[in-house]
Scaffold this motif. Sequence first.
Motif, PDB file in Angstrom:
ATOM      1  N   THR A  82       1.804 -54.797   6.634  1.00 42.19           N
ATOM      2  CA  THR A  82       2.386 -53.520   6.212  1.00 42.19           C
ATOM      3  C   THR A  82       2.514 -52.561   7.402  1.00 42.19           C
ATOM      4  OG1 THR A  82       0.155 -52.842   5.573  1.00 42.19           O
ATOM      5  CG2 THR A  82       1.621 -53.659   3.821  1.00 42.19           C
ATOM      6  N   PRO A  83       3.423 -51.566   7.316  1.00 42.66           N
ATOM      7  CA  PRO A  83       3.748 -50.721   8.479  1.00 42.66           C
ATOM      8  C   PRO A  83       2.566 -50.005   9.123  1.00 42.66           C
ATOM      9  CG  PRO A  83       5.412 -50.443   6.779  1.00 42.66           C
ATOM     10  CD  PRO A  83       4.329 -51.296   6.181  1.00 42.66           C
ATOM     11  N   THR A 102      11.809 -51.013   7.913  1.00 43.30           N
ATOM     12  CA  THR A 102      11.833 -51.763   6.662  1.00 43.30           C
ATOM     13  C   THR A 102      13.152 -51.564   5.939  1.00 43.30           C
ATOM     14  OG1 THR A 102      10.852 -49.970   5.335  1.00 43.30           O
ATOM     15  CG2 THR A 102       9.326 -51.521   6.411  1.00 43.30           C
ATOM     16  N   GLU A 103      13.926 -50.553   6.359  1.00 43.97           N
ATOM     17  CA  GLU A 103      15.170 -50.213   5.675  1.00 43.97           C
ATOM     18  C   GLU A 103      16.409 -50.366   6.556  1.00 43.97           C
ATOM     19  OE1 GLU A 103      15.124 -49.711   2.542  1.00 43.97           O
ATOM     20  OE2 GLU A 103      12.931 -49.586   2.374  1.00 43.97           O
ATOM     21  N   LEU A 149       6.573 -57.108  10.515  1.00 39.58           N
ATOM     22  CA  LEU A 149       6.722 -56.622   9.144  1.00 39.58           C
ATOM     23  C   LEU A 149       6.798 -57.747   8.120  1.00 39.58           C
ATOM     24  CD1 LEU A 149       9.189 -53.649   9.710  1.00 39.58           C
ATOM     25  CD2 LEU A 149       6.899 -53.481   8.730  1.00 39.58           C
ATOM     26  N   GLU A 196      -2.397 -47.908   2.427  1.00 42.96           N
ATOM     27  CA  GLU A 196      -1.995 -49.301   2.229  1.00 42.96           C
ATOM     28  C   GLU A 196      -3.135 -50.220   1.797  1.00 42.96           C
ATOM     29  OE1 GLU A 196       1.744 -49.255   5.386  1.00 42.96           O
ATOM     30  OE2 GLU A 196      -0.085 -50.330   5.913  1.00 42.96           O
ATOM     31  N   GLY A 240      15.578 -44.270   5.947  1.00 40.82           N
ATOM     32  CA  GLY A 240      15.085 -45.014   7.097  1.00 40.82           C
ATOM     33  C   GLY A 240      15.631 -44.470   8.410  1.00 40.82           C
ATOM     34  N   THR A 245       8.181 -47.697  12.376  1.00 39.48           N
ATOM     35  CA  THR A 245       7.831 -48.971  11.748  1.00 39.48           C
ATOM     36  C   THR A 245       8.254 -48.983  10.286  1.00 39.48           C
ATOM     37  OG1 THR A 245       5.946 -49.141  13.255  1.00 39.48           O
ATOM     38  CG2 THR A 245       5.977 -50.629  11.373  1.00 39.48           C
ATOM     39  N   TRP A 246       8.002 -47.876   9.576  1.00 39.77           N
ATOM     40  CA  TRP A 246       8.472 -47.830   8.183  1.00 39.77           C
ATOM     41  C   TRP A 246       9.992 -47.816   8.138  1.00 39.77           C
ATOM     42  CZ3 TRP A 246      11.730 -44.744   5.412  1.00 39.77           C
ATOM     43  CH2 TRP A 246      11.824 -45.058   4.048  1.00 39.77           C
ATOM     44  N   GLY A 269       4.508 -44.611  13.125  1.00 42.33           N
ATOM     45  CA  GLY A 269       4.533 -44.835  11.689  1.00 42.33           C
ATOM     46  C   GLY A 269       5.932 -44.708  11.109  1.00 42.33           C
TER      47      GLY A 269
END
Length: 306
Positions: free
Chosen positions: A37-38, A94-95, A33, A208, A158, A90-91, A87
């Motif tokens: 991008t995810p 990010t949090e 990351l 993206e 998240g 992975t996203w 998805g």
Amino acid sequence: MSTAPNIPLRAWIDLLLLALIWGAIFLFIEYALDGMTPLWIVFHRVFWAMLLLWLYVIAKGMAVPRGLAVWGAFLVMGALNNVIPFGLITWGQTEIESGLASILNATTAFSGIVVASIFLVDERLTARRLAGVAVGVLGVAVIMGLDVLTAFDLRALGQLAILGATTSYAFAGVWARLYMKGLTPAVSAAGMLTGSSLIMLPLAWMVEGTPTLPHGALTIASLAYISVIGTFCAYLLYYRILAAAGSGNLMLVTIMMPPLSILLGAVFLGEKLAPSTYIGCALIAAGLIILDGRALSLLGKGRKAA
């Protein structure tokens, strides 16, 4: 969920190896990351693993399915078992921390029990399963806390993304039972990843933007691990364990993964999780042990012997 047979020594080694491989994947997602991008990470994960699996299928001389119905099933399976959960995970990372993502991912078994009981006539919700799910849900509630009800933020979102991934895995399990019978594991995995790749390429492009080549040695190494080790090798290892030890014993991987992910996140990323997270993790592990049933059975036998 099938009854778990005794586990051969070779299968124990494979279980530990698979737990390490999948436990480490959350760490490498964090690294990836930093340079990508995810959704493009997910595309690379499924695409390269797909190519390797088809090479494996061809090398082994396995028959490639040709019917449209089978390929339609692969497409749906790819969405449910790869595109949506990969998805979201992975996203989600990010949090939230990689260790926390692994803990929440361990609730897949609870989602699987509930969804299977709705759609499959031979997967009833017994008292033990309900108890296991209840304890697991309590663990999730402890991790997320009451604050999520009053101060909903990206961190909470998240965490919910990871839980959404576990629900998608549950529906994937049901889909496989209903529509992917009679296929060899390697062909099933290759077909599923083909469906995933066909979905991910336009999806990542639309969301993206134009794809970029991975840059930086750590990003490239992380993508290689996620795709080659964490997906291609892990699928082959998963099915070898399934054949040797049965589906019930595969739940042990789910119990073993979070401690490994937490340790790796602490050592390599400096992650520090809240005390409530460890309490929730213990409750989730307890729920999984209840679902597995063997510990309770041994306890019952011990009491009778006494």
